[in-house]
Design a protein around this motif. Sequence first.
Motif, PDB file in Angstrom:
ATOM      1  N   GLN A  60       0.730  -1.080  -0.113  1.00  0.00           N
ATOM      2  CA  GLN A  60      -0.119  -0.003   0.085  1.00  0.00           C
ATOM      3  C   GLN A  60       0.476   1.134   0.297  1.00  0.00           C
ATOM      4  OE1 GLN A  60      -3.096   1.753   2.907  1.00  0.00           O
ATOM      5  NE2 GLN A  60      -4.243   0.232   1.962  1.00  0.00           N
ATOM      6  N   THR A  61       0.281   1.642  -0.524  1.00  0.00           N
ATOM      7  CA  THR A  61       0.937   3.528  -0.711  1.00  0.00           C
ATOM      8  C   THR A  61       2.741   3.491  -1.490  1.00  0.00           C
ATOM      9  OG1 THR A  61       2.224   3.942   1.001  1.00  0.00           O
ATOM     10  CG2 THR A  61      -0.192   4.372   1.638  1.00  0.00           C
ATOM     11  N   GLN A  69       4.786 -12.349   3.297  1.00  0.00           N
ATOM     12  CA  GLN A  69       3.794 -12.144   3.598  1.00  0.00           C
ATOM     13  C   GLN A  69       2.224 -12.463   2.930  1.00  0.00           C
ATOM     14  OE1 GLN A  69       4.888  -9.870   4.097  1.00  0.00           O
ATOM     15  NE2 GLN A  69       2.915  -8.063   4.183  1.00  0.00           N
ATOM     16  N   PRO A  70       1.758 -13.551   3.226  1.00  0.00           N
ATOM     17  CA  PRO A  70       0.806 -13.473   1.844  1.00  0.00           C
ATOM     18  C   PRO A  70      -0.718 -12.244   1.885  1.00  0.00           C
ATOM     19  CG  PRO A  70       0.564 -15.864   3.041  1.00  0.00           C
ATOM     20  CD  PRO A  70       1.221 -14.549   4.066  1.00  0.00           C
ATOM     21  N   SER A  71      -0.691 -11.289   2.778  1.00  0.00           N
ATOM     22  CA  SER A  71      -1.290 -10.442   3.605  1.00  0.00           C
ATOM     23  C   SER A  71      -0.401  -8.846   2.377  1.00  0.00           C
ATOM     24  CB  SER A  71      -2.297 -10.069   4.206  1.00  0.00           C
ATOM     25  OG  SER A  71      -0.519  -9.337   5.060  1.00  0.00           O
ATOM     26  N   ALA A  72       0.557  -8.824   1.581  1.00  0.00           N
ATOM     27  CA  ALA A  72       1.680  -7.936   1.021  1.00  0.00           C
ATOM     28  C   ALA A  72       0.343  -6.993   0.475  1.00  0.00           C
ATOM     29  CB  ALA A  72       2.225  -8.018  -0.109  1.00  0.00           C
ATOM     30  N   VAL A  73      -0.480  -7.354  -0.404  1.00  0.00           N
ATOM     31  CA  VAL A  73      -0.899  -6.639  -0.860  1.00  0.00           C
ATOM     32  C   VAL A  73      -1.761  -4.802  -0.384  1.00  0.00           C
ATOM     33  CG1 VAL A  73      -3.067  -6.549  -3.058  1.00  0.00           C
ATOM     34  CG2 VAL A  73      -1.342  -7.808  -3.212  1.00  0.00           C
ATOM     35  N   ASN A  74      -2.352  -5.487   0.803  1.00  0.00           N
ATOM     36  CA  ASN A  74      -2.593  -4.148   0.930  1.00  0.00           C
ATOM     37  C   ASN A  74      -2.001  -3.570   2.087  1.00  0.00           C
ATOM     38  OD1 ASN A  74      -5.353  -2.605   1.116  1.00  0.00           O
ATOM     39  ND2 ASN A  74      -5.868  -3.398   2.895  1.00  0.00           N
ATOM     40  N   ASP A  75      -0.883  -4.242   2.435  1.00  0.00           N
ATOM     41  CA  ASP A  75      -0.171  -4.456   3.555  1.00  0.00           C
ATOM     42  C   ASP A  75       1.067  -2.531   3.565  1.00  0.00           C
ATOM     43  OD1 ASP A  75      -1.484  -6.855   5.130  1.00  0.00           O
ATOM     44  OD2 ASP A  75       0.735  -7.587   5.411  1.00  0.00           O
ATOM     45  N   PRO A  94      -2.041   2.473  -6.946  1.00  0.00           N
ATOM     46  CA  PRO A  94      -2.326   0.632  -7.514  1.00  0.00           C
ATOM     47  C   PRO A  94      -2.033  -0.091  -8.412  1.00  0.00           C
ATOM     48  CG  PRO A  94      -3.812   3.353  -7.719  1.00  0.00           C
ATOM     49  CD  PRO A  94      -2.057   3.752  -7.229  1.00  0.00           C
ATOM     50  N   PHE A  95      -0.866   1.050  -9.407  1.00  0.00           N
ATOM     51  CA  PHE A  95      -1.150  -0.730 -10.002  1.00  0.00           C
ATOM     52  C   PHE A  95       0.848  -1.120  -9.204  1.00  0.00           C
ATOM     53  CE2 PHE A  95      -2.423   3.784 -13.080  1.00  0.00           C
ATOM     54  CZ  PHE A  95      -2.690   2.875 -13.738  1.00  0.00           C
ATOM     55  N   GLN A 123      -0.010  -2.541  -6.404  1.00  0.00           N
ATOM     56  CA  GLN A 123      -0.711  -3.471  -5.978  1.00  0.00           C
ATOM     57  C   GLN A 123      -1.677  -4.304  -7.522  1.00  0.00           C
ATOM     58  OE1 GLN A 123      -4.311  -1.340  -3.663  1.00  0.00           O
ATOM     59  NE2 GLN A 123      -3.493  -2.266  -1.805  1.00  0.00           N
ATOM     60  N   GLU A 124      -1.702  -4.107  -8.210  1.00  0.00           N
ATOM     61  CA  GLU A 124      -1.877  -5.178  -9.520  1.00  0.00           C
ATOM     62  C   GLU A 124      -1.103  -5.662  -9.825  1.00  0.00           C
ATOM     63  OE1 GLU A 124      -5.149  -4.831  -9.207  1.00  0.00           O
ATOM     64  OE2 GLU A 124      -5.939  -3.386 -11.083  1.00  0.00           O
ATOM     65  N   ARG A 131      -0.413  -8.457  -7.779  1.00  0.00           N
ATOM     66  CA  ARG A 131      -2.053  -8.989  -7.627  1.00  0.00           C
ATOM     67  C   ARG A 131      -1.638 -10.004  -9.113  1.00  0.00           C
ATOM     68  NH1 ARG A 131      -6.237  -6.686  -8.237  1.00  0.00           N
ATOM     69  NH2 ARG A 131      -7.808  -8.311  -8.198  1.00  0.00           N
TER      70      ARG A 131
END
Lengths: 296, 432
Positions: free
Chosen positions: B210-211, B261-267, B405-406, B408-409, B412
């Motif tokens: 994130q960010t 960690q699997p939660s990296a996208v939104n961390d 945002p890119f 995070q994309e 993912r």
Amino acid sequence: MAFARKRRIDLLPYAMIAPIAALLLAISVYPALYAFWLAMTNASLLRLARAQFIGAGNLVRMIDDPVFLEGLWRTLRWDLAVVGSELAIALPIALLLNVAFRGRGIVRAAMMVPYITPPAVVALLFCYIVDGNFGVLNDLLVRAGIFKEYFSWLSDPAGSFWVIVSAMVWYGQPLMALILLAVRQTIPAELYEAARVDGASPWRMFWHITLPHLMPTIWFLLLLRMIWMSNHIDMIFIMTQGGPGFSNYTEAVYSFKLTTQFEIGYASAVAVALALFLVTASALYVRHLARSVLSS
Amino acid sequence: MGKTLDRQKDWSRRRTLQALGATGGTLLAGAPALAQTVAAPAVRKKVKLTYWNWADNPVHQKISLDSVDMFNKSQNLIEVEVDATMAVMESRKKLVVAHAAGAAPDVIMTVQYWVQDYFDNGILHPIEDYFKKWDAAPDFFPNVIEQTRSKKDQPIMFVPQTSIPYFLFYRADWLKEAGVQVPDTFDDFVKVAKAITKAPDRYGIAMRGQTYSAIQVILPIWASAGVKFADEKGTVDFDSPAAIDVTEKWVGMFTKDKSAQPSAVNDGYREQYALMEKSKCGLWFYGPHASPALITALGDAIQGAPNPRVGPNRYMLANPEGPMMTTGTKEKEAAWEFIKFITSGEALLLYTAGRAVPPVRKSASLNPFFQNNRFIKMGLDNVSTWWMPPYEFNNWANFQDKIPPFWQEVLREKITVKDFHAQGAKFLRGQA
């Protein structure tokens, strides 16, 4: 001898409303007109003095902007999910709280707790609950054998959407329940007594007495909440910043993001487009509502 | 190990802040006071100034309030009013809006990456003339002062208080257990991250999705691979094979190796910190301000190392921070007196030791607090590798604001690494 007396205009009412009219002009009409003006410029907050009129330039950009176009669907999806869920939860709660039982006063007061909790706090609480590494929801789901491993809710587009919707519904449903409860209490008890004498079942009483009386309020609440939700930013932003990627970019979030990038011209265009959608939809809705009330 | 785990359980955010506060307080009580700037000889009338700073946490907010209180008590003519209620990113927005409305403060804290934008848009008043006449000028790290020019031919823009170096935190005990060395190269780093992973109980790297900060920590590695991002002629190489290669490996740690960690996208920072503190991750790129809490939670198990390199050169991202004068100020002399005050003596220690970040003045950096904190000392020992990307490039803010945002994309796998770099290059070229 009768002289036609010149009609005197009573200025007092105008004088009485003048302050509030001036206030509305200053804080509502002027900003709205200014937003329309900005929407037709390439204004940046960094270079406001150098803003140029570009006419429909921002409109053309919007038509070619996938984030804006997909944002229309995301906004509608968000509205329907939140408002629909709120109604589905608030209506049974309102009916339940109308039934006499011990401790009803306490339950009625407790019901309002989510609504008086600041939305930012609610957002953070839900973030902690669904945390992908330490969240209690994952712990419960794994212990119950429903999930094999922890799931990163906020990293998943669908997961994050439903988590934000849940937080918003938890926060927002008490208001709807409270209003429906208040309306339910205005329904004359004689109607139910007469129905009981006629042998009507509780379901038939709900369907033929309660619901018709509640419907005008429900329609009004749906309209109001849809407008509020279309403009809602804080819960979505605090929990995901609109992400992952653009998956939770509603039009309001997109406009806000553009403002944070100082693109105030285009941000205003997006906001104005959203406002026009809402005004048009609201006008059609109110017209329909007025006709249906009049016909009934 | 048992002891360490018990201590981890007891650790909390409140204690983190208390530790930082206590650190600053103890330091101020025990350390010899550095020479403090005294009253303003150039100011001969009563003057009111406004000063804005962001607050990372309540301790940071108190630092702003205390420093202003110290200043106000130090003389009779200048009275400073402080607003330290905003978050760091908010301070930029608030300043830009206030400037547009003609209500900017006299002095505001800034980070290097906004400076060129402020200068180009007439918000920042350079302080070169004042700084040159200041007898304390030679005490500042020369390379950091040069950085504050933003461009070579420009005047000094602001007075730096600190420059926060970003380096590698690593779990020494996990590396030893896995039989691997502290990574020297980026390829080593990727291997180490994989070697210490024992999913789902622990992961190699605490990765951020994130960010913009998620990308910020990769900047020095891209730079080490020879990526310039953009040069004076406007040539952009963010979509070069060297840049893409680094990102493929970085993203691969999450998507292929599963060593993040699997939660990296939104961390973001909050989640990364918790992952390190709770022994869920073993490698983290961050600054020394996280060190007091991590040392208390993990003891000697947590250590620091310079960033891994790709080519022969190794870089440590370090963004100077400090007070700047706005063009809106009518009391420039008074504003300068205040700027001098909070970049000197006890006030400077409040802002640096109080936040566990290194000062950029030679005299202050010798203070035992900085020399005894192994992370800050490592940062100071590597001043020559302190580096920053071309913030002065006219499309850098566009890139920085729009790329998150890119990122995070790409994590993912919704877009490819190549697409991500193509998009970043477009932002840098001003094509999007």
